[in-house]
Write a protein that holds these residues in place. Structure first.
Motif, PDB file in Angstrom:
ATOM      1  N   ILE A  25       0.852  -1.191   0.000  1.00  0.00           N
ATOM      2  CA  ILE A  25       0.000   0.000   0.000  1.00  0.00           C
ATOM      3  C   ILE A  25       0.890   1.244   0.000  1.00  0.00           C
ATOM      4  N   THR A  26       0.522   2.226  -0.802  1.00  0.00           N
ATOM      5  CA  THR A  26       1.282   3.470  -0.888  1.00  0.00           C
ATOM      6  C   THR A  26       0.539   4.583  -0.157  1.00  0.00           C
ATOM      7  N   LEU A  30      -3.571   5.330   1.046  1.00  0.00           N
ATOM      8  CA  LEU A  30      -4.094   5.948   2.268  1.00  0.00           C
ATOM      9  C   LEU A  30      -5.010   7.113   1.918  1.00  0.00           C
ATOM     10  N   PHE A  47       2.143   1.173   5.282  1.00  0.00           N
ATOM     11  CA  PHE A  47       2.115   1.689   3.918  1.00  0.00           C
ATOM     12  C   PHE A  47       3.452   2.371   3.633  1.00  0.00           C
ATOM     13  N   HIS A  48       3.748   2.566   2.372  1.00  0.00           N
ATOM     14  CA  HIS A  48       4.950   3.303   1.971  1.00  0.00           C
ATOM     15  C   HIS A  48       4.657   4.784   2.144  1.00  0.00           C
ATOM     16  N   SER A  76       5.896   0.797   8.767  1.00  0.00           N
ATOM     17  CA  SER A  76       5.823   1.464   7.465  1.00  0.00           C
ATOM     18  C   SER A  76       7.138   2.144   7.122  1.00  0.00           C
TER      19      SER A  76
END
Length: 147
Positions: A25-26, A30, A47-48, A76
């Motif tokens: 997930i980036t 989000l 997430f990234h 993350s």
């Protein structure tokens, strides 16, 4: 996925796993979650986290969510904690706490905990600054009211 659950209030996804795989997930993911789940009040996910173009969609079209005050980001990975703090503050204006995993993660995740602690510190400054701006704005409006 976020469009399918517009009434979602809580979201927990991969944030408590003991696997140290890089999340898929980036930050844009989000943003989509915040954009489409307007009732969201709590989330925990890895997430990234990196700076994104705030003038482009979906960021520029997203209405900030004022219900979320803390988030859990697990391990993350993060790049540019100042930009990430600013973007989080713009999306989540009442966010005051970012919690990261407490484990000492191996490389390449070994610096994530300290970087998220910096985001947490920046958020305190941004939140305080927003309160001051709001107070100054109120005072300014009061001064402009006819007597």
């Amino acid at each position: 996925m976020a469009q399918s659950w517009p009434h979602l209030e809580e979201f927990r996804f991969g944030s408590v796993t003991r696997q140290l795989d890089s999340p898929s997930i980036t930050f844009i993911g989000l943003v989509h979650l915040i954009q489409h789940c307007r009732h969201l009040r709590d989330f925990a996910m890895s997430f990234h986290a990196c700076s994104i173009d705030i003038d482009c969609k979906p960021f520029s079209d997203t209405i900030p969510n004022d219900k979320i005050t803390s988030i859990f980001v697990g391990i993350s990975p993060i790049v540019d904690c100042i930009a990430v703090a600013g973007q989080l503050h713009a999306l989540l204006p009442n966010l005051t706490t970012v919690n990261a995993a407490r484990i000492q993660a191996p490389f390449p995740f070994d610096h994530t905990k300290s970087e998220w602690m910096r985001v947490d510190e920046f958020l305190m400054v941004l939140t305080e600054g927003a309160k001051i701006r709001e107070k100054i704005g109120r005072v300014s409006r009061e001064c402009l009211l006819p007597t």
